[in-house]
Scaffold this active site. Structure first.
Site, short mmCIF file in Angstrom:
data_model
loop_
_atom_site.label_atom_id
_atom_site.label_comp_id
_atom_site.label_asym_id
_atom_site.label_seq_id
_atom_site.Cartn_x
_atom_site.Cartn_y
_atom_site.Cartn_z
N GLU A 33 13.75 5.96 6.90
CA GLU A 33 13.17 7.28 7.10
C GLU A 33 11.95 7.27 8.01
OE1 GLU A 33 14.13 8.37 2.47
OE2 GLU A 33 12.10 8.60 3.24
N CYS B 181 5.07 8.95 10.73
CA CYS B 181 5.07 7.92 9.68
C CYS B 181 6.35 7.09 9.83
CB CYS B 181 5.00 8.60 8.32
SG CYS B 181 5.06 7.46 6.96
N CYS C 292 12.34 -2.48 0.05
CA CYS C 292 11.07 -3.22 -0.05
C CYS C 292 11.24 -4.31 -1.09
CB CYS C 292 9.93 -2.27 -0.45
SG CYS C 292 8.29 -3.01 -0.33
N CYS D 111 6.42 -1.66 -6.54
CA CYS D 111 5.34 -0.85 -7.10
C CYS D 111 5.98 0.20 -8.00
CB CYS D 111 4.51 -0.23 -5.99
SG CYS D 111 3.80 -1.47 -4.91
N CYS E 202 6.62 3.90 -6.88
CA CYS E 202 7.18 4.11 -5.53
C CYS E 202 8.69 4.11 -5.56
CB CYS E 202 6.67 3.02 -4.60
SG CYS E 202 7.45 3.07 -2.97
N SER F 121 -0.50 0.44 6.88
CA SER F 121 -0.79 0.47 5.46
C SER F 121 -0.15 -0.73 4.77
CB SER F 121 -0.24 1.77 4.85
OG SER F 121 -0.35 1.74 3.44
N LEU G 217 -4.73 0.52 -2.76
CA LEU G 217 -5.47 -0.10 -3.87
C LEU G 217 -4.92 0.38 -5.23
CD1 LEU G 217 -7.83 -2.00 -4.49
CD2 LEU G 217 -9.33 0.00 -4.51
N CYS H 193 8.85 9.41 -0.70
CA CYS H 193 9.40 8.59 0.39
C CYS H 193 10.46 7.63 -0.16
CB CYS H 193 8.29 7.80 1.05
SG CYS H 193 8.87 6.76 2.37
N1 SAH Z 1 4.15 -0.83 1.67
C1 SAH Z 1 2.99 -0.26 2.24
C2 SAH Z 1 3.28 0.94 3.11
C3 SAH Z 1 4.33 1.88 2.63
S1 SAH Z 1 4.01 2.72 1.10
C4 SAH Z 1 1.99 0.10 1.17
O1 SAH Z 1 2.33 0.03 -0.01
O2 SAH Z 1 0.87 0.41 1.54
C5 SAH Z 1 2.84 3.91 1.73
C6 SAH Z 1 2.16 4.74 0.68
O3 SAH Z 1 3.09 5.58 0.03
C7 SAH Z 1 1.46 3.93 -0.39
O4 SAH Z 1 0.07 4.05 -0.30
C8 SAH Z 1 1.94 4.55 -1.64
O5 SAH Z 1 0.88 4.81 -2.45
C9 SAH Z 1 2.57 5.86 -1.23
N2 SAH Z 1 3.55 6.26 -2.24
C10 SAH Z 1 4.58 5.55 -2.70
N3 SAH Z 1 5.25 6.24 -3.67
C11 SAH Z 1 4.60 7.42 -3.82
C12 SAH Z 1 4.78 8.54 -4.68
N4 SAH Z 1 5.79 8.60 -5.54
N5 SAH Z 1 3.93 9.58 -4.56
C13 SAH Z 1 2.92 9.54 -3.66
N6 SAH Z 1 2.70 8.51 -2.83
C14 SAH Z 1 3.52 7.44 -2.90
FE1 SF4 Z 2 6.84 -1.38 -1.14
FE2 SF4 Z 2 4.64 0.06 -0.43
FE3 SF4 Z 2 6.51 1.09 -2.09
FE4 SF4 Z 2 4.92 -0.86 -2.95
S1 SF4 Z 2 4.28 1.23 -2.32
S2 SF4 Z 2 7.16 -0.75 -3.27
S3 SF4 Z 2 4.71 -2.11 -1.12
S4 SF4 Z 2 6.81 0.51 0.04
#
Ligand code: SAH
Ligand code: SF4
Length: 386
Positions: free
Chosen positions: A120, A135, A142, A146, A149, A231, A254, A373
């Site tokens: 995406e 973006c 991945c 997390c 996510c 990021s 963070l 995302c």
């Molecule tokens: N892997 C890298 C970059 C991609 S994720 C990283 O983790 O920084 C980019 C951002 O998307 C992260 O800061 C994460 O906090 C945010 N993100 C992921 N899932 C989300 C959600 N369900 N709601 C809001 N932000 C989200």
């Molecule tokens: Fe991967 Fe970033 Fe999502 Fe964590 S927040 S699972 S590092 S894409």
């Protein structure tokens, strides 16, 4: 810090990422995609095809400044040579499998690559001005899981190649009719890049670095490193390299101020805990007051959003030229967390602001088209499976 250990760790990360290499950049008929090659590689390809060195500069300009995808439009090149080039090479783009535009003008593409894999890309317009951020994704899926996510629920399929990374931006520009690349400060909608899409860019460092060097090349797209933000969830050994070699802006996910909680929601923390992560931020070379590090902090109700958390956050980042981006959690089907309330968000933001850090609360954008995302790709997989 033990530099030898860091070197070994870096080598391990690079070797591991090679296991997820993108497919070769050639079409079924054997023609090679010129997009994604470094300048040196492009020169070598053209040399092997019997061309003089100045052709590489010319072709580079047509590809990355003018944005052409057809050799027949390269008017400074004689027709017989245009045809010869077209018989050996292509100037590729990912195919847009879907394009959705939100009522707030956010646009989301699901791009399909040559092997059928998808990722995406999102264009987020600035609400005040005629510009915005693209973006971009760095991986299909991945490896890091997390907990909040959606992309983290998809296992890593593969890394995106340099052509696929720069190709997302180029295809977005095609879609907005924004070629040729502007000279100087001519305004463009697609004016900044954030590496915040699917995947962890520092676990695909080689391809990401190559793509960003292409984007920053002055004779092509020419985006300054100040207009690019990468990021990361905190791949400490690669942060130093990113700073030294690319010098782009850094955003750090963070999300928690205590190791026990961060271990749980950002499992990479077990490898690179908060103290190490912040040390890497403190030595990040291009961080200054003009170019602050962004700390991303996703607000999860009852988990990381108390006033004590906010106070600990400002204690941890004291002395770092930083801003804090508070992200309202965007729920997705099956997610176990809830977003913090508006009052909690405001209270948290005020504590961070009172400590002297800018702390914008990210406005959810494109909710009607995207949700979290990573979801669009899952939707697409589901449709295919049914
Ligand atoms: N892997 C890298 C970059 C991609 S994720 C990283 O983790 O920084 C980019 C951002 O998307 C992260 O800061 C994460 O906090 C945010 N993100 C992921 N899932 C989300 C959600 N369900 N709601 C809001 N932000 C989200
Ligand atoms: Fe991967 Fe970033 Fe999502 Fe964590 S927040 S699972 S590092 S894409």
């Amino acid at each position: 810090m033990n530099q030898l250990l860091t070197e070994a760790e870096r080598a391990r990360i690079l070797a591991k990422s090679a296991l997820f290499d993108p497919p070769p950049a050639a079409t079924a008929d054997g023609r090679r995609d010129l997009v994604g090659l470094s300048r040196e590689e492009l020169a070598a390809e053209l040399k092997a095809a019997g061309q003089a060195p100045f052709r590489a500069k010319q072709v580079w300009h047509w590809i990355y400044h003018q944005g052409v995808t057809d050799f027949a439009r390269m008017s400074s090149i004689a027709k017989p040579l245009q045809e010869e080039l077209a018989s050996k090479f292509i100037i590729g783009r990912p195919e847009a499998a879907t394009i959705q535009t939100s009522t707030d003008q956010t646009r989301k593409w699901l791009f399909r690559f040559r092997d059928g894999q998808e990722a995406e890309t999102v264009y987020i317009p600035d609400r005040q001005e005629d510009r915005g951020a693209v973006c971009i994704s760095s991986q299909v899926g991945c490896t890091l899981s997390c907990r909040f996510c959606h992309t983290g629920t998809q296992t890593l399929v593969r890394n995106l190649g340099a052509a696929e990374i720069v190709g997302q931006f180029m295809a977005a520009r095609d879609n907005y009719g924004e070629w040729p690349s502007p000279k100087g400060e001519t305004p463009r909608l697609l004016s900044t890049i954030v590496m915040m899409g699917m995947g962890e860019p520092l676990y695909n460092y080689e391809n990401v670095a190559k793509a960003l060097k292409i984007v920053m090349d002055n004779e092509g797209i020419g985006l300054s490193r100040r207009r690019i933000t990468l990021s990361t969830s905190g791949v400490v050994p690669m942060m130093d390299r990113c700073g030294a070699e690319l010098g782009v802006n850094l955003a750090v996910s963070l999300h928690a101020v205590r190791d026990d909680l961060r271990d749980e929601i950002v499992p990479l923390n077990r490898k690179y805990p908060i103290a190490e992560l912040l040390a890497a931020c403190r030595r990040y070379p291009s961080a200054s007051n003009a170019r602050r590090i962004t700390f991303e902090y996703i607000m999860l109700r009852g988990l990381n959003d108390t006033e004590a958390d906010a106070r600990e956050l400002v204690r941890l980042i004291a002395g770092i030229p930083a801003k804090v981006n508070l992200i309202p959690f965007n729920p997705w089907p099956g997610s176990t967390y809830e977003p913090s309330t508006r009052t909690t968000l405001d209270r948290f933001a005020n504590i961070v602001m009172d400590a002297g850090f800018s702390s914008p609360i990210r406005t959810p954008r494109g909710r009607d088209i995207s949700a979290a995302c990573g979801q669009l790709r899952t939707e697409s997989q589901r449709v295919k499976a049914s």
